[in-house]
Write an enzyme that holds these catalytic residues in place. Structure first.
Site, mmCIF file in Angstrom:
data_model
loop_
_atom_site.group_PDB
_atom_site.id
_atom_site.type_symbol
_atom_site.label_atom_id
_atom_site.label_comp_id
_atom_site.label_asym_id
_atom_site.label_seq_id
_atom_site.Cartn_x
_atom_site.Cartn_y
_atom_site.Cartn_z
ATOM 1 N N HIS A 1 -53.639 110.720 -18.478
ATOM 2 C CA HIS A 1 -54.972 110.199 -18.772
ATOM 3 C C HIS A 1 -55.742 110.094 -17.465
ATOM 4 O O HIS A 1 -55.163 109.749 -16.441
ATOM 5 C CB HIS A 1 -54.881 108.815 -19.444
ATOM 6 N N ASP B 1 -52.948 109.471 -28.233
ATOM 7 C CA ASP B 1 -52.902 110.612 -29.143
ATOM 8 C C ASP B 1 -51.504 111.148 -29.363
ATOM 9 O O ASP B 1 -51.255 111.867 -30.337
ATOM 10 C CB ASP B 1 -53.826 111.719 -28.633
HETATM 11 N N1 ACO Z 1 -48.481 117.852 -18.463
HETATM 12 C C1 ACO Z 1 -48.098 118.301 -17.249
HETATM 13 N N2 ACO Z 1 -48.741 118.034 -16.098
HETATM 14 C C2 ACO Z 1 -49.843 117.286 -16.161
HETATM 15 C C3 ACO Z 1 -50.324 116.766 -17.378
HETATM 16 C C4 ACO Z 1 -49.603 117.076 -18.563
HETATM 17 N N3 ACO Z 1 -50.006 116.616 -19.738
HETATM 18 N N4 ACO Z 1 -51.446 116.044 -17.154
HETATM 19 C C5 ACO Z 1 -51.672 116.099 -15.837
HETATM 20 N N5 ACO Z 1 -50.709 116.843 -15.236
HETATM 21 C C6 ACO Z 1 -50.588 117.090 -13.790
HETATM 22 C C7 ACO Z 1 -51.602 118.115 -13.332
HETATM 23 O O1 ACO Z 1 -51.056 119.435 -13.353
HETATM 24 C C8 ACO Z 1 -51.905 117.652 -11.934
HETATM 25 O O2 ACO Z 1 -50.863 118.093 -11.079
HETATM 26 P P1 ACO Z 1 -51.184 118.453 -9.520
HETATM 27 O O3 ACO Z 1 -51.652 117.159 -8.906
HETATM 28 O O4 ACO Z 1 -49.856 118.915 -9.010
HETATM 29 O O5 ACO Z 1 -52.225 119.522 -9.553
HETATM 30 C C9 ACO Z 1 -51.812 116.134 -12.022
HETATM 31 O O6 ACO Z 1 -50.935 115.872 -13.126
HETATM 32 C C10 ACO Z 1 -53.150 115.444 -12.270
HETATM 33 O O7 ACO Z 1 -53.745 116.048 -13.405
HETATM 34 P P2 ACO Z 1 -55.301 116.318 -13.533
HETATM 35 O O8 ACO Z 1 -55.540 117.390 -14.558
HETATM 36 O O9 ACO Z 1 -55.903 116.499 -12.178
HETATM 37 O O10 ACO Z 1 -55.762 114.915 -14.125
HETATM 38 P P3 ACO Z 1 -57.093 114.641 -14.893
HETATM 39 O O11 ACO Z 1 -57.364 113.209 -14.748
HETATM 40 O O12 ACO Z 1 -58.171 115.600 -14.513
HETATM 41 O O13 ACO Z 1 -56.724 115.000 -16.426
HETATM 42 C C11 ACO Z 1 -55.992 114.860 -18.655
HETATM 43 C C12 ACO Z 1 -56.379 114.083 -17.395
HETATM 44 C C13 ACO Z 1 -57.093 115.897 -19.012
HETATM 45 C C14 ACO Z 1 -55.909 113.879 -19.834
HETATM 46 C C15 ACO Z 1 -54.634 115.563 -18.420
HETATM 47 O O14 ACO Z 1 -53.637 114.604 -18.136
HETATM 48 C C16 ACO Z 1 -54.207 116.445 -19.613
HETATM 49 O O15 ACO Z 1 -54.629 117.619 -19.685
HETATM 50 N N6 ACO Z 1 -53.363 115.894 -20.538
HETATM 51 C C17 ACO Z 1 -52.976 116.595 -21.737
HETATM 52 C C18 ACO Z 1 -54.097 116.544 -22.760
HETATM 53 C C19 ACO Z 1 -54.224 115.173 -23.391
HETATM 54 O O16 ACO Z 1 -53.255 114.577 -23.845
HETATM 55 N N7 ACO Z 1 -55.491 114.705 -23.491
HETATM 56 C C20 ACO Z 1 -55.798 113.424 -24.154
HETATM 57 C C21 ACO Z 1 -56.435 112.469 -23.216
HETATM 58 S S1 ACO Z 1 -56.530 110.903 -23.986
HETATM 59 C C22 ACO Z 1 -57.888 110.928 -24.941
HETATM 60 O O17 ACO Z 1 -58.784 111.743 -24.891
HETATM 61 C C23 ACO Z 1 -57.942 109.800 -25.931
#
Ligand code: ACO
Length: 400
Positions: free
Chosen positions: A279, A336
């Site tokens: 998140h 979710d």
């Molecule tokens: N699986 C694997 N790796 C992940 C995940 C994941 N679900 N989420 C983040 N990471 C990693 C990224 O690759 C990144 O790694 P790095 O630092 O080595 O590059 C690091 O964790 C940070 O991730 P970001 O994408 O920079 O974090 P951001 O805050 O931009 O994204 C997000 C948050 C979009 C929710 C992300 O965690 C994601 O894509 N999760 C899966 C989708 C999801 O479940 N979305 C629902 C959100 S909750 C809602 O809307 C109610």
């Protein structure tokens, strides 16, 4: 620490913050999140208490009006919402233009936007009472439109709203009732549905709420602004995550396959991410996920559903929570992750998951829009950019 950089613009400076990692776009008194602590408050009330002790319409009232309702205020609010659940008969015609297999989010987005054609000319968005009337209409009509989208997609007749039912029960009845049969609404299912609505009701300046605010900041019609919010919510990085999460659990299929998917999620050359994990704001357990997790177990027990996907989900949760990659990056299961399992257990088809998120979040969108429009010095949202294109050059007409 917050730096008020508004005056910098006047001197030709601006901050560069793609993804708004460190930018506050507004002041708001609606929802407070402390991502480090895993805390979420609506109007000061902890989400855990609201999810277990209030119902969705009480939460809607407090999000919109700022205070929890008295008994009388609650009854009045409930009757107002109930009175607005019907949609104009002309709106039915919009559905006939869609393909049968259209995604219900596509239909929800289009038909919500189309509400603006029914409520436009007489709407003064600077009048608080008129804004509230638009908010009530949206909270009341979105479940009707959402259920219509579902009924259209399965080729069944639309079911009209019923004034004798509660908000969640009415939605379930419009989804599952068929003319020739009585549909019995299980109290456990209605309670689980209501709790899902509460847990998704608002979450401060997420992508869809910011979209509604940005669209609304130009003075646009609120129904059109909410349609923009629906569009923004649709993506798998936001509201589409619960649908994507369930598809992922089905793809993983069995507990033995989990390690392979964990490795895929860690591989930087593989775009795969574990849906339902991580998140932008929570770097601790999402408090909504804590409640949803309990609800998930309760509902499955109550409905006596033994779902193999739940075994996959629970094992995935266990492995991910103890894996160094997920621990270091503070990637916890989000709301979710569990809501998809509950929705599946209560019989909601996967392509309706994000629609239900949109339905629940409508109150958040309209509360933020109402709050923004009440501000004395409300300004149009207009971010700047870091230009990376050509410097000035001579244009050569095609002929030359
Ligand atoms: N699986 C694997 N790796 C992940 C995940 C994941 N679900 N989420 C983040 N990471 C990693 C990224 O690759 C990144 O790694 P790095 O630092 O080595 O590059 C690091 O964790 C940070 O991730 P970001 O994408 O920079 O974090 P951001 O805050 O931009 O994204 C997000 C948050 C979009 C929710 C992300 O965690 C994601 O894509 N999760 C899966 C989708 C999801 O479940 N979305 C629902 C959100 S909750 C809602 O809307 C109610």
């Amino acid at each position: 620490d917050v730096v008020d950089v508004r005056t910098l613009g006047k001197h030709g400076y601006f901050t560069f913050d793609p993804g708004f990692l460190a930018t506050g776009s507004c002041e708001s008194a609606i929802t407070y999140i402390d991502g480090e602590q895993g805390m979420l408050l609506h109007r000061g009330y902890p989400i855990g208490e609201l999810a277990t002790q209030a119902d969705y319409l009480e939460v809607c009232y407090m999000l919109l009006h700022g205070e929890a309702p008295s008994e009388q205020e609650y009854q009045d609010f409930k009757s107002t919402i109930t009175k607005h659940t019907m949609v104009h008969q002309g709106l039915h015609n919009f559905f006939n233009g869609f393909r049968r297999d259209a995604h219900p989010m596509a239909m929800l987005c289009a038909v919500t936007g189309a509400l603006s054609s029914f409520y436009h000319d007489d709407l003064d968005i600077h009048d608080a009472d008129q804004r509230l009337r638009s908010a009530y209409r949206l909270i009341a009509k979105i479940p009707t439109i959402a259920a219509m989208a579902y009924k259209f997609s399965i080729g069944q007749p639309f079911v009209y709203p019923r004034n004798d039912l509660g908000y969640a029960e009415n939605f379930l009845n419009m989804m599952f009732s068929v003319p020739a049969e009585d549909y019995e609404i299980s109290p456990a299912v209605a309670k689980a549905m209501d709790r899902i609505f509460i847990l998704h009701a608002d979450h401060e300046q997420n992508a869809s709420t910011s979209t509604v605010r940005l669209a609304g900041s130009s003075g646009a019609n609120p129904y059109a602004c909410v349609a923009a919010g629906v569009a923004s919510l649709w993506g798998p990085a936001h509201g589409g995550a619960n649908e994507a999460c369930l598809r992922m659990l089905a793809e993983i299929g069995s507990v033995e396959n989990i390690p392979k998917y964990i490795e895929k999620a860690k591989d930087k050359n593989d775009p795969f991410r574990l849906m339902g994990f991580g998140h932008r704001v929570y770097k601790n357990m999402d408090p909504r996920a804590t409640v949803m997790r309990e609800s998930c177990h309760e509902v499955l027990k109550e409905l006596n559903r033994d779902d193999p996907l739940l075994d996959v989900a629970m094992e995935l949760e266990r492995i991910a929570l103890s894996d160094d990659y997920f621990v270091e990056k503070k990637l916890f299961p989000n709301v979710d992750f569990y809501s998809g399992i509950v929705l599946k257990a209560i019989g909601i088809p996967t392509n309706m998951f994000t629609v239900i998120f949109a339905l629940s979040r409508t109150v958040g969108w309209v509360s933020h829009w109402h709050e923004m429009m009440s501000e004395q010095s409300q300004k149009i949202g207009r971010p700047r950019q870091l230009y990376t294109g050509h410097t000035e050059r001579e244009f050569k007409p095609i002929k030359k």
